[in-house]
Design a protein around this motif. Structure first.
Motif, PDB file in Angstrom:
ATOM      1  N   ALA A  19     -11.124  15.918  42.995  1.00 39.82           N
ATOM      2  CA  ALA A  19     -10.656  15.569  41.657  1.00 39.82           C
ATOM      3  C   ALA A  19     -11.807  15.706  40.681  1.00 39.82           C
ATOM      4  CB  ALA A  19     -10.105  14.143  41.632  1.00 39.82           C
ATOM      5  N   VAL A  23     -14.211  13.923  32.969  1.00 34.85           N
ATOM      6  CA  VAL A  23     -14.073  15.137  32.175  1.00 34.85           C
ATOM      7  C   VAL A  23     -14.290  14.810  30.698  1.00 34.85           C
ATOM      8  CG1 VAL A  23     -12.492  16.979  31.479  1.00 34.85           C
ATOM      9  CG2 VAL A  23     -12.492  16.144  33.848  1.00 34.85           C
ATOM     10  N   GLN A  24     -13.750  13.683  30.260  1.00 39.00           N
ATOM     11  CA  GLN A  24     -13.922  13.180  28.901  1.00 39.00           C
ATOM     12  C   GLN A  24     -14.386  11.728  28.982  1.00 39.00           C
ATOM     13  OE1 GLN A  24      -9.877  13.618  27.626  1.00 39.00           O
ATOM     14  NE2 GLN A  24     -10.121  15.759  27.007  1.00 39.00           N
ATOM     15  N   ASP A  27     -11.990   9.103  30.116  1.00 32.93           N
ATOM     16  CA  ASP A  27     -11.547   9.092  31.511  1.00 32.93           C
ATOM     17  C   ASP A  27     -12.180   7.963  32.320  1.00 32.93           C
ATOM     18  OD1 ASP A  27     -10.005  11.310  31.042  1.00 32.93           O
ATOM     19  OD2 ASP A  27     -11.425  12.741  31.908  1.00 32.93           O
ATOM     20  N   ARG A 137      -9.328   7.774  34.875  1.00 29.67           N
ATOM     21  CA  ARG A 137      -8.385   8.884  34.983  1.00 29.67           C
ATOM     22  C   ARG A 137      -9.073  10.046  35.697  1.00 29.67           C
ATOM     23  NH1 ARG A 137      -5.985  11.281  29.569  1.00 29.67           N
ATOM     24  NH2 ARG A 137      -8.208  11.735  29.267  1.00 29.67           N
ATOM     25  N   GLN A 139      -8.642  14.021  36.967  1.00 35.09           N
ATOM     26  CA  GLN A 139      -7.893  15.215  36.599  1.00 35.09           C
ATOM     27  C   GLN A 139      -8.089  16.326  37.629  1.00 35.09           C
ATOM     28  OE1 GLN A 139      -7.950  16.297  32.370  1.00 35.09           O
ATOM     29  NE2 GLN A 139      -9.279  14.541  31.948  1.00 35.09           N
ATOM     30  N   ASP A 140      -7.314  17.383  37.476  1.00 34.44           N
ATOM     31  CA  ASP A 140      -7.429  18.584  38.322  1.00 34.44           C
ATOM     32  C   ASP A 140      -7.449  18.225  39.809  1.00 34.44           C
ATOM     33  OD1 ASP A 140      -7.638  20.015  35.943  1.00 34.44           O
ATOM     34  OD2 ASP A 140      -9.825  19.888  35.948  1.00 34.44           O
ATOM     35  N   TRP A 314       0.692   8.179  38.589  1.00 36.56           N
ATOM     36  CA  TRP A 314       0.508   9.610  38.370  1.00 36.56           C
ATOM     37  C   TRP A 314       1.159   9.988  37.056  1.00 36.56           C
ATOM     38  CZ3 TRP A 314      -2.177  12.684  41.880  1.00 36.56           C
ATOM     39  CH2 TRP A 314      -2.482  12.068  43.109  1.00 36.56           C
ATOM     40  N   GLU A 316       1.616  13.438  34.804  1.00 40.48           N
ATOM     41  CA  GLU A 316       1.455  14.890  34.638  1.00 40.48           C
ATOM     42  C   GLU A 316       0.378  15.452  35.559  1.00 40.48           C
ATOM     43  OE1 GLU A 316       0.743  15.559  30.501  1.00 40.48           O
ATOM     44  OE2 GLU A 316       2.780  15.031  29.895  1.00 40.48           O
ATOM     45  N   ASN A 318      -2.177  14.009  36.817  1.00 43.22           N
ATOM     46  CA  ASN A 318      -3.431  13.252  36.794  1.00 43.22           C
ATOM     47  C   ASN A 318      -3.207  11.872  37.393  1.00 43.22           C
ATOM     48  OD1 ASN A 318      -4.752  15.362  35.431  1.00 43.22           O
ATOM     49  ND2 ASN A 318      -4.062  14.573  33.443  1.00 43.22           N
ATOM     50  N   SER A 320      -4.238   7.906  37.320  1.00 44.08           N
ATOM     51  CA  SER A 320      -4.852   6.820  36.572  1.00 44.08           C
ATOM     52  C   SER A 320      -4.931   5.585  37.458  1.00 44.08           C
ATOM     53  CB  SER A 320      -4.050   6.504  35.305  1.00 44.08           C
ATOM     54  OG  SER A 320      -4.090   7.586  34.405  1.00 44.08           O
TER      55      SER A 320
END
Length: 343
Positions: A19, A23-24, A27, A137, A139-140, A314, A316, A318, A320
């Protein structure tokens, strides 16, 4: 010593996938929890600060500049990650309360906001926190959602190995290299830098002992020679002081077994547990001898930590997550039990 192996075994077996982490800034959100509320009077102004993209010490220096006081007059309970959005308390010693009304906190710096203030009668000391709430969070994500959910359910009930985070050791174990150089008298460090490398050496040894017990499948088992500690305090129960309630309290998570934070003094464990712990001095004599000669005393740390109020969903694709961890423990220890290469 070189080429530090940072690989640590997972209690649940292989990782469930990969994962993207942080990323931001949004997150990774952290909110500090103190064991008390500011009392409303005194000469220490408490500031509830949200920060992003800056470390705790940088914020403390800026607050001192605005208030016209020395950095030593600013207190905080813990160091928070630069990469993320974090909320924590700072205290500023301001004997004249009227001065606070004229201070402009908007000049703290980019990404820094003072959300509220309160007065208290004591400076905020490092370590004076209960723990931290996390909202994360990921992602990917690459991996099977069913397997990930199952691993998370296991963690919420049984906890994870209470490893120190990799950030303790610096890039490629640089803090450990500095520790060896310090112990060999090839390096001189300022007091705060010395504290960092001594902590790194102790943390490394603890992680190695815990990793051995994970491989032996005993990290969350109550063994005869284990020294126990309480979930909510640092008090210890020695092997000879156990009573009939210990097993039930261990299973419930009220008590945890412990491993050594290396230093001077005798190990408190017994039997096979003591032999495992004593082997650290045989495997890493430079680190153990160096810590003893530096004046560090033997302490203990829980081998497991269980996230409290853990929840996840979950959205979309991702993932959390939210949970609370007591002070001195790492969210990355939870995430690494599920995913590869989280740091």
């Amino acid at each position: 010593m070189s080429d530090w192996d940072m690989t640590l075994p997972r209690a649940g077996g292989d990782a469930c996938g990969r994962a993207a982490f942080k990323v931001q800034p949004e997150d990774f959100r952290v909110e500090e929890v103190l064991p008390f509320e500011p009392c409303g009077e005194g000469e220490h102004l408490f500031l509830w600060v949200e920060k992003a993209g800056q470390n705790t010490q940088w914020v403390a220096r800026n607050l001192a500049r605005i208030a016209g006081i020395t950095p030593s007059s600013v207190g905080y309970a813990g160091l928070k990650d630069r990469q993320g959005v974090t909320r924590q308390w700072f205290s500023l010693q301001l004997p004249g309360k009227g001065r606070a009304d004229d201070l402009d906190w908007s000049s703290c710096g980019e990404g820094i906001s003072v959300l509220k203030t309160a007065w208290h009668n004591r400076k905020l000391r490092q370590g004076a926190l209960s723990g931290n709430r996390f909202e994360i969070r990921l992602q990917d994500i690459v991996g099977n959602q069913v397997d990930i959910d199952e691993r998370l359910r296991g963690i919420s009930h049984n906890g994870v190995p209470n490893y120190f985070g990799m950030q303790r050791f610096g890039f490629d174990g640089g803090n450990l290299d500095k520790a060896l150089a310090l112990f060999a008298r090839k390096l001189r460090l300022k007091r705060d830098q010395k504290s960092i490398v001594l902590s790194a050496a102790r943390s490394w040894l603890f992680n190695q002992l815990l990793a051995q017990r994970v491989r032996e499948h005993t990290w969350s088992c109550l063994l005869e020679g284990d020294v126990l500690t309480f979930r909510d305090s640092h008090s210890l129960i020695l092997p000879e002081r156990r009573d009939d309630t210990v097993t039930e309290r261990f299973v419930s998570g009220e008590l945890h077994n412990t491993g050594p934070l290396w230093g001077r003094g005798s190990l408190l464990s017994e039997g096979e547990v003591n032999a495992w712990e004593a082997s650290l001095a045989e495997r890493w004599p430079e680190l153990c001898d160096g810590l003893e000669n530096a004046g560090m005393n033997q302490e203990r740390r829980a081998l497991r930590v269980t996230p409290e109020a853990m929840d996840w969903c979950w959205i979309e694709g991702n993932l959390s997550l939210s949970f609370f961890l007591p002070k001195g423990t790492y969210a990355t220890a939870v995430l690494n039990e599920v995913f590869e290469n989280i740091s």
